[in-house]
Design a protein around this motif. Sequence first.
Motif: not given
Length: 482
Positions: A443-450
């Motif tokens: 989920l973190r990679a899919t959404l992106g850090e921002e």
Amino acid sequence: MTQAPSDSRQAPVVLRGGTVLTVDAAHRVLPDTDVLVVGDRISEVGPSLPLPGGTREIDATGGVVMPGMIDTHRHMWQTAMRGYGADWTLTQYFVWYYLESGKHFRPQDVHAGNLLAALEALDAGVTTCVDWSHGLQTTGHAEAAVDALRSVPGRFVLAYGNIQQAPWEWATSADFRAFARRMLDAPDDLLGFQMAFDVTGDPAFPERPAYETARELGVPVTTHAGVWGATNDDGIRLAHEAGFLDETSVFVHATTLSADSYQRIAATGGSVSLATESEQSAGQGYPPSWTLRAHGIPVSLSMDTSVWWSGDLFSAMRTTLGADRSREHLEAHAKGDTVTNHALRAEQVVEWATLGGARALGRESDLGSVEAGKKADLVLLKNDHSPVSFPLLHPHGHVAFQAQRGDVHTVLVDGRVVKSEHRLVDADLAAARREVEATVAHLRATLGEEAWAKGMNPDVPETALVENPYTYSDYGGAMPGR
């Protein structure tokens, strides 16, 4: 679908010498009492019971033996995101899960959340949990949810839902019907089945086909009702006038309804699942426990989701008492009155957390109380290393206000010991951690850090300070040396 291993040859078990909260019709509290379990049932309840040969003895002295707790509404698939939404409002929850990020959950992510939630429930003495599973975008997601539940030796109910489609779409699909038939054609006492969807109040009543499917399949419907800005009285009225409400109907929250809606629920025998910790924080509406009592509507308790709150019913009991009594005082003070006797008692919320849940699920005949002949879903609260464990003066009050998950010493489900001496039995927490970590990474990679950081840290509204005439720029207080 996998199945948790069972041992039909399990030796009898006795919980020796505890204080037993029976939660039976007589409201008995039995000190220095044994509870004997043979097979999957409670065989006897009484002092100094004679035991069959080979009985496993568990010392309950100084502890409380109570029915396993029952949570009637928990979005278990969201547990892999534990605490992520701590500062959300309900609006932010809807945006994140319904509109933006919920669609990114894969079947393995649903599995990870369900697995962790199921283990968490047992650890806290919740022996039955309704998985309000509205993240089932496909039947593959549903299969993953069931696999996780069946891999843990608890009692669960899969409440099938899909927030990415309208209920009249997914509930009438061939895939859903085939999945539901597989569930119903292979009955499992440890895994029940419901349908979970909400009714918007649209005058066209587009949810009718979903209700018709539920009626055709013979499965209960659980729905979020009376949620501020989302569901309202019209949803209750439409379902009632169409003849779909009955004693199997479970209404979650039910906070912002009119007297007419409460009367319709009461008249048809439905019940309400209170999630007080959620309602107080997210904004569905003020927890309506006093209104439900006034209308004679049965109540059960729930925790909603660990993306915000705790996953144990001790918190539910505590916050429900607090919310009810706070409202009682507030309304009395507004009229210049003083509350001298509380209406809602500790004993009542303990009942809501146990027998209330059993009634909501239609299982009061074999779950929810400590009585001979009932299923052996039991919890022993005992913690000899805690100064909070004594004195045990008011057992119901102790459970509601003093106890917490760390005090859960032993848990039995269907006669099987699944937690012993404060530790889950044969639970692979490392495997559960790996699954959850993989979901978080995805989920973190899919959404992106921002987007990930923004989702977890919503904007803080500005606070406008009131003008204070007693503010002095040179005031230093009365502390010595100032």
